[in-house]
Design an enzyme around this catalytic site. Structure first.
Site, PDB file in Angstrom:
ATOM      1  CG  ASN A  87       8.634   1.139   2.089  1.00 17.11           C
ATOM      2  OD1 ASN A  87       9.265  -0.036   2.133  1.00 17.11           O
ATOM      3  ND2 ASN A  87       8.455   1.868   3.399  1.00 17.11           N
ATOM      4  CD1 TRP A  88       6.734  -2.818  -3.162  1.00 25.14           C
ATOM      5  CD2 TRP A  88       6.961  -4.670  -3.537  1.00 25.14           C
ATOM      6  NE1 TRP A  88       5.983  -2.818  -4.561  1.00 25.14           N
ATOM      7  CE2 TRP A  88       6.148  -4.174  -4.762  1.00 25.14           C
ATOM      8  CE3 TRP A  88       7.109  -6.033  -3.559  1.00 25.14           C
ATOM      9  CZ2 TRP A  88       5.851  -4.939  -5.776  1.00 25.14           C
ATOM     10  CZ3 TRP A  88       6.799  -6.940  -4.670  1.00 25.14           C
ATOM     11  CH2 TRP A  88       6.157  -6.175  -5.702  1.00 25.14           C
ATOM     12  CE  LYS A  89       5.270   0.662   4.694  1.00 29.48           C
ATOM     13  NZ  LYS A  89       4.548   1.250   5.672  1.00 29.48           N
ATOM     14  CG  HIS A 105       9.958   3.392   7.109  1.00 28.37           C
ATOM     15  ND1 HIS A 105       9.088   3.137   8.091  1.00 28.37           N
ATOM     16  CD2 HIS A 105       9.227   3.904   6.087  1.00 28.37           C
ATOM     17  CE1 HIS A 105       7.750   3.278   7.582  1.00 28.37           C
ATOM     18  NE2 HIS A 105       7.968   3.619   6.224  1.00 28.37           N
ATOM     19  CD  GLU A 139       6.099   0.684   8.850  1.00 27.14           C
ATOM     20  OE1 GLU A 139       6.889  -0.117   8.018  1.00 27.14           O
ATOM     21  OE2 GLU A 139       4.921   1.314   8.465  1.00 27.14           O
ATOM     22  CD  GLU A 155       7.147   7.730   4.531  1.00 31.16           C
ATOM     23  OE1 GLU A 155       6.653   7.310   3.953  1.00 31.16           O
ATOM     24  OE2 GLU A 155       7.864   6.960   5.342  1.00 31.16           O
ATOM     25  N   GLY A 171      -0.148   3.926   6.318  1.00 28.70           N
ATOM     26  CA  GLY A 171      -0.979   2.980   6.566  1.00 28.70           C
ATOM     27  C   GLY A 171      -2.475   3.104   6.933  1.00 28.70           C
ATOM     28  CB  SER A 219      -2.357   7.469   3.687  1.00 30.73           C
ATOM     29  OG  SER A 219      -2.441   6.797   4.853  1.00 30.73           O
ATOM     30  N   GLY A 256       3.538   3.296   0.322  1.00 29.35           N
ATOM     31  CA  GLY A 256       3.677   1.806   0.938  1.00 29.35           C
ATOM     32  C   GLY A 256       2.724   0.994   0.225  1.00 29.35           C
ATOM     33  N   GLY A 257       1.472   0.903   0.822  1.00 32.64           N
ATOM     34  CA  GLY A 257       0.425  -0.035   0.683  1.00 32.64           C
ATOM     35  C   GLY A 257       0.249  -0.004  -1.037  1.00 32.64           C
TER      36      GLY A 257
END
Ligand code: PGA
Length: 253
Positions: A10-12, A93, A95, A164, A170, A209, A230-231
């Site tokens: 997930n590149w956000k 998601h 966010e 999640e 993150g 994470s 993600g990251g």
């Protein structure tokens, strides 16, 4: 039934044209792991170029509007995503649930609209730290799943769930393996209640994470079918070892 492992990036809100080479590298290197399904959910602005760059690799969106078309300034419909070359989308998601105040009902409508338009769907659910510390994590996330998953699924294999925990995204913190297992087995039970036998085809991913150093331990857990990352999905060098760990773990269904 053995579900195939599934590792999704997930590149956000990261990535522009000059980062397409990372997508290309991830697509070509992950093709070597035949027992893992890999996909990348990129910003809407990169969808068309990413899909054109990696023809046989699944490129996904990170959100979709529930309506097919209309007066929704700035929004993108499932048909539009598909027209750009997307084959899947995230919905719900945390966010977005938090910043855009998306309700379970809205997330469900998005999931249904995406599935109806031919996109695969990954539904995200997860508790806040406050809820976890109050001992309410499992019951709250079960409720979130039941209220935001579609009522019916024509093809269960096109639907996946990502657990999640909001406090793990993150932050470098992850729940204990006991807590991940407990949640995944609860979610699997609720999916079976809703969708019966066909629920066995639904993959339940862990997200929050995930990185090379903790992936093997997470993938070894029963009822964990892969990860939403993600990251650590932004660079092939960080993401590929996670795909490799999924290939080595071969979770049993
Ligand atoms: P993270 O993000 O891997 O950077 O924690 C996961 C996600 O939000 O999907």
């Amino acid at each position: 039934m053995t579900r195939r492992s599934y590792v999704v990036g997930n590149w956000k809100m990261h990535g522009v044209g000059k980062d397409l080479h990372e997508i290309e590298a991830i697509a070509s290197r992950s093709a070597g792991f035949h027992d893992v399904d890999v996909a990348l959910c990129v910003p809407a602005t990169l969808l068309q170029r990413a899909a054109a760059t990696v023809a046989d690799f699944p490129i996904g969106a990170q959100d979709v509007h529930k309506a097919a078309k209309g007066a929704h300034t700035g929004c993108v419909s499932a048909e539009m995503l598909s027209d750009c070359g997307a084959s899947l989308t995230l919905v719900g998601h945390s966010e977005r649930r938090e910043a855009q105040h998306e309700s379970d009902a809205e997330v469900r409508a998005k999931a249904q609209a995406a599935l109806a338009a031919g996109l695969d769907v990954i539904l995200c659910v997860g508790e806040t730290l406050e809820v976890r510390e109050a001992g309410l994590a499992v019951s709250r996330v079960e409720r979130q799943l039941l209220d935001s998953a579609p009522e019916k699924l024509a093809e269960a294999a096109r639907f996946a769930v990502a657990y999640e925990p909001v406090w793990a995204i993150g932050t470098g913190r992850i729940p204990s393996t006991h807590d991940i297992s407990e949640m995944h087995s609860a979610l699997r039970a609720r999916l079976a209640d809703r969708f019966g036998d066909s629920a066995r085809a639904i993959r339940v991913l862990y997200g929050g994470s995930v990185k090379a150093s903790n992936a093997s331990e997470i993938f070894a857990l029963k009822d964990v079918d892969g990860a939403l990352v993600g990251g650590a999905s932004l660079k092939c060098a960080d993401f590929l070892p996670i795909v490799e760990a999924a290939s080595q773990a071969r979770p049993a269904g």
